[in-house]
Design a protein around this motif. Sequence first.
Motif, PDB file in Angstrom:
ATOM      1  N   THR A 188       0.816  -1.209   0.000  1.00 57.96           N
ATOM      2  CA  THR A 188       0.000   0.000   0.000  1.00 57.96           C
ATOM      3  C   THR A 188       0.854   1.265   0.000  1.00 57.96           C
ATOM      4  O   THR A 188       2.034   1.250   0.393  1.00 57.96           O
ATOM      5  N   GLU A 189       0.220   2.372  -0.410  1.00 58.45           N
ATOM      6  CA  GLU A 189       0.913   3.665  -0.418  1.00 58.45           C
ATOM      7  C   GLU A 189       1.216   4.163   0.993  1.00 58.45           C
ATOM      8  O   GLU A 189       2.055   5.045   1.178  1.00 58.45           O
ATOM      9  N   LYS A 190       0.529   3.599   1.999  1.00 58.34           N
ATOM     10  CA  LYS A 190       0.801   3.984   3.386  1.00 58.34           C
ATOM     11  C   LYS A 190       2.214   3.594   3.804  1.00 58.34           C
ATOM     12  O   LYS A 190       2.837   4.263   4.637  1.00 58.34           O
ATOM     13  N   ALA A 191       2.722   2.522   3.236  1.00 61.73           N
ATOM     14  CA  ALA A 191       4.024   1.984   3.646  1.00 61.73           C
ATOM     15  C   ALA A 191       5.205   2.697   3.016  1.00 61.73           C
ATOM     16  O   ALA A 191       6.327   2.596   3.518  1.00 61.73           O
ATOM     17  N   TRP A 192       4.968   3.428   1.916  1.00 59.64           N
ATOM     18  CA  TRP A 192       6.068   3.995   1.137  1.00 59.64           C
ATOM     19  C   TRP A 192       5.800   5.448   0.778  1.00 59.64           C
ATOM     20  O   TRP A 192       4.658   5.891   0.762  1.00 59.64           O
ATOM     21  N   HIS A 193       6.855   6.165   0.445  1.00 58.42           N
ATOM     22  CA  HIS A 193       6.691   7.487  -0.146  1.00 58.42           C
ATOM     23  C   HIS A 193       7.836   7.742  -1.126  1.00 58.42           C
ATOM     24  O   HIS A 193       8.898   7.113  -1.044  1.00 58.42           O
TER      25      HIS A 193
END
Length: 311
Positions: A188-193
């Motif tokens: 998910t995008e929550k885990a990465w930036h």
Amino acid sequence: MARATKGSLTVAVAICARFRGGAAPSSTSLSSCRNLHSSGRKTDSRRQEYSTGAAAAVEVEGGIPDGLRRLPGRQGWDLAGAIEYLEYRRSLYGEITHKALLVDAVGTLVVPSQPMAQIYRQIGEKYGVKYSENEILNRYRWAYEQPWGRSRLRYVDDGRPFWQHIVSSSTGCSNLEYFEELYKYYTTEKAWHICDPDAGNVFRALRKAGVKTAIVSNFDTRLRPLLQALKCDHWFDAVAVSAEVAAEKPNPTIFLKACELLGVKPEEAVHVGDDRRNDIWGARDAGCDGWLWGSDVHSFKEVAQRIGIQI
């Protein structure tokens, strides 16, 4: 708006001479994104000297670009290398020195939003994980560095067997529900930036200038949906992921596959990544240029400047 830099050999010499033996020009750069698994050090090859020399020989209207950095431990610029490399690249490709940019994913383009050990512990608490974050990190590093005996590749298809081994080795917990929750979190995008907040503008400018772009990553099949979740998949013309190519960096095969997908020759491409062994040595074995993220270059704007595109 992107444009090719308007330099000349005369100006290149003047720029190199100006800084030869003097203090390195100051610049503001993004803090380097470090990969969890850093490789060993090795003396830089003459090809890296040429890469740095090329950056030193770029003229940018209005000042000296961020790409003008001296090599660590060297006195002044490698003037001869700068001129030689500049003449060579321009004789082949003109003002824009590379037709393609290959980019590593984890540690270069994207980074975890929270420390891995912190997430392993937070999610694992309800499953009985007792290890501290430091213990998890140390066990993770040890497990990751061991040979993976079940296959010549770590990332096969979705990579679940490999990651199950890593999670259980790191935390002492083999609960499948725990593993699945952790595994899905990292999709998910929550885990990465995105590591560099200006990356989108730079990649759009590169592609507008005709420079093709590709991801080259040791990853499982979650990479494509992850890039979509981060809304950066459209920045790239191709993706070469080890789970699909059946070759992991530093194996030259994965770099050659990326070049094939882009329709360029290896010598027309430069790869940027944060691991000296996997990214730099692997790219050069394939015949590409290689620039080390956090050392040779510190932002994607700097990468573009080295190629010959002013943002």
